[in-house]
Scaffold this active site. Structure first.
Site, PDB file in Angstrom:
ATOM      1  CE  LYS A  50      -3.304  -2.955   0.046  1.00 26.91           C
ATOM      2  NZ  LYS A  50      -4.187  -3.107  -1.234  1.00 26.91           N
ATOM      3  CE1 TYR A  87      -9.112  -9.966   2.099  1.00 30.19           C
ATOM      4  CE2 TYR A  87     -10.640  -9.684   3.822  1.00 30.19           C
ATOM      5  CZ  TYR A  87      -9.449  -9.318   3.312  1.00 30.19           C
ATOM      6  OH  TYR A  87      -8.571  -8.486   3.935  1.00 30.19           O
ATOM      7  CE1 TYR A 133      -5.694  -8.808   0.235  1.00 33.25           C
ATOM      8  CE2 TYR A 133      -4.814  -8.899   2.773  1.00 33.25           C
ATOM      9  CZ  TYR A 133      -5.921  -8.483   1.746  1.00 33.25           C
ATOM     10  OH  TYR A 133      -6.736  -7.444   2.245  1.00 33.25           O
TER      11      TYR A 133
HETATM   12  C1  LIG Z   1      -0.454  -8.047   1.842  1.00 37.74           C
HETATM   13  C2  LIG Z   1      -1.371  -7.430   0.870  1.00 37.74           C
HETATM   14  N1  LIG Z   1      -1.083  -8.413  -0.403  1.00 37.74           N
HETATM   15  C3  LIG Z   1      -2.047  -7.990  -1.531  1.00 37.74           C
HETATM   16  C4  LIG Z   1      -3.086  -7.276  -1.449  1.00 37.74           C
HETATM   17  C5  LIG Z   1      -3.889  -7.124  -2.568  1.00 37.74           C
HETATM   18  O1  LIG Z   1      -3.738  -5.920  -3.269  1.00 37.74           O
HETATM   19  P1  LIG Z   1      -4.918  -5.147  -4.050  1.00 37.74           P
HETATM   20  O2  LIG Z   1      -5.728  -5.040  -3.344  1.00 37.74           O
HETATM   21  O3  LIG Z   1      -4.162  -4.039  -4.759  1.00 37.74           O
HETATM   22  O4  LIG Z   1      -5.363  -6.341  -5.108  1.00 37.74           O
HETATM   23  C6  LIG Z   1      -3.192  -6.577  -0.352  1.00 37.74           C
HETATM   24  C7  LIG Z   1      -4.372  -5.579  -0.252  1.00 37.74           C
HETATM   25  O5  LIG Z   1      -4.973  -5.241   0.787  1.00 37.74           O
HETATM   26  C8  LIG Z   1      -2.555  -6.735   0.815  1.00 37.74           C
HETATM   27  O6  LIG Z   1      -2.826  -6.197   1.893  1.00 37.74           O
END
Ligand SMILES: Cc1ncc(COP(=O)(O)O)c(C=O)c1O
Length: 338
Positions: free
Chosen positions: A62, A270, A296
Site C-alpha cells: 500500500k 476472503y 494474501y
Molecule cells: C498484503 C497484501 N497483499 C496483497 C493485497 C492485494 O492488493 P490489491 O488490493 O491491490 O489487489 C493486499 C490488499 O490489501 C494486501 O494487504
C-alpha cells in the site's frame, strides 16, 4: 534508440508524498525451487520481489499507492484520511502510518465480517492501527460499509476537518499509479522476468502492473491469484481499473485477454484460512526464511505451488512472485497455524 516512456513523465507530474525509498530487492528463491524439483516437479526459475520490506510501518504494497493518494489528498488541502476495510486490513494499517507521517488525522472504518478470536480482533494490524494513532470505527457484518464511511466523513467535517476518502485497498486510478511505477522498476531491474505472480484483492496492484507493462510495451505477463472475489468478478475489476489507469498515461489499450486470474486458492472466502495456504506459508518460511501472510501472499503462493505441481510452467520460464506484505496479519492468525 531509447525513449523515456510517456507514462513515466506522467508519473513525475502527479502530486506525491514520498514515504522513503520504495525500490524493493529482488532475489531468487533457490531453496524453494530445489525443494520442488526434488519432489519431481518441473519448476520454473523462481524469484521474489520484496515489497513486504518497503515503506510504511511494517511494509507492504500500500505504500506505493499511498504516495499518490496522500499526495492528492495534500494537494486538495485535506486534514484527515478516512479509509475502510476488514478488521485485519493491511491497507488500513498503512493508511494510518501514512496519515501519521503526514500530520493528518485518520479514521479507519473496519468491518467485522469474520468471526475468529480475540487475537483476530485485537492483535496484528488492529493493534498497530491504534499504536499509529488512528481512530477506529467498528462496523458489523450486516451494516453498509459505505454508509459508515459517509458517517465518519460527516463526523470529521463537524470537527472542522477536511477529510479525504481513500478507497478500499487504495485501489483507484490514482493509487494504481504506484504499481505502474513498480512495473517500470521491474523492467529496469534487468532481472529476466517472464511472468509476475501476485495476490489480487481490490485489484489496484494487478491493474497498475498490467497498465505499466502495457504502457512500456513489455512482454511480461501478470497472473493474479484471487484472494477476495471469484475469478469472474476479479477479472472484471482488474480489466476496468487497468483501462482507467492506462487511459491517464497513454492512448494504448488493455487487451482483455491479457487479464489472467485464478481463484482456486481462494477457498471458502476472503480471509478464511485454507490447508493449501497453511502449507505454502510453512514451506516458504522453512525453505527460504521468508514470512508470508495468511490472507494474501499465503494464498497467492498456494496458487503458484499448485500451478508448479500441475506442470503449468516450463523450466526456462522466469517467474517473479511479488511479496505484497501483510506480515502483521500472521499474529492475528496464530490459532489457524496451531
Ligand atoms: C498484503 C497484501 N497483499 C496483497 C493485497 C492485494 O492488493 P490489491 O488490493 O491491490 O489487489 C493486499 C490488499 O490489501 C494486501 O494487504
Amino acid at each position: 534508440m531509447t525513449t523515456t516512456p510517456v507514462s513515466l513523465h506522467e508519473l513525475t507530474r502527479r502530486p506525491r508524498r514520498r514515504f522513503g525509498t520504495l525500490t524493493s530487492e529482488v532475489h531468487p528463491l533457490s531453496r524453494l525451487q530445489a525443494a520442488l524439483a526434488d519432489s519431481g516437479h518441473r519448476v520454473p526459475n523462481l524469484w521474489i520481489k520484496r515489497d513486504d520490506r518497503v515503506g510504511l510501518a511494517g511494509g507492504g504494497n500500500k505504500a506505493r499507492k499511498l504516495e499518490f493518494l496522500v499526495g492528492d489528498a495534500l494537494a486538495r488541502g485535506a486534514t484527515a484520511l478516512v479509509t475502510s476495510g476488514a478488521v485485519q486490513s493491511n491497507h488500513a494499517r498503512q493508511t494510518a502510518a501514512a496519515a501519521a507521517a503526514s500530520g493528518l488525522a485518520c479514521t479507519l472504518v473496519l468491518q467485522r465480517k469474520l468471526s475468529r478470536d480475540v487475537e483476530y480482533d485485537a492483535c496484528g494490524n488492529v493493534f498497530l492501527d491504534e499504536l499509529l494513532g488512528a481512530r477506529i470505527v467498528s462496523v458489523a457484518a450486516d451494516e453498509d460499509l459505505s454508509d459508515a464511511v459517509h458517517r465518519a466523513v460527516a463526523s470529521l467535517e463537524e470537527q472542522g476537518h477536511r477529510p479525504y476518502v481513500v478507497p478500499v485497498g487504495g485501489s483507484n486510478a490514482t493509487g494504481s499509479l504506484g504499481y505502474v511505477e513498480c512495473a517500470h522498476e521491474i523492467v529496469a531491474s534487468g532481472v529476466p522476468v517472464d511472468r509476475v505472480v501476485l495476490a489480487t484483492g481490490s485489484s489496484g496492484t494487478h491493474a497498475g502492473l498490467l497498465s505499466g507493462f502495457t504502457a512500456l510495451d513489455s512482454d511480461i505477463s501478470v497472473l493474479g491469484f484471487c484472494v477476495y472475489r471469484d475469478a469472474e468478478a476479479t477479472r472484471e475489476a482488474v480489466t476496468a481499473l487497468s483501462a482507467e489507469t492506462l487511459a491517464q498515461l497513454t492512448d494504448r489499450r488493455i487487451d482483455p485477454s491479457t487479464v489472467a486470474v485464478d481463484d482456486l486458492s481462494l477457498g471458502p472466502g476472503y480471509g478464511v484460512p485454507t490447508t493449501e495456504m497453511l502449507e505454502a506459508v510453512r514451506l516458504v518460511a522453512q525453505t527460504e526464511g521468508v514470512l508470508l501472510d495468511p490472507v494474501y501472499t499465503g494464498k497467492a503462493m498456494a496458487g503458484l505451488l499448485r500451478w508448479i505441481r500441475e506442470g503449468r510452467f516450463s523450466e526456462q520460464e522466469n517467474v517473479l512472485f511479488l511479496h505484497t506484505g501483510g506480515i502483521p496479519g500472521l499474529f492475528a492468525y496464530r490459532t489457524a497455524f496451531s
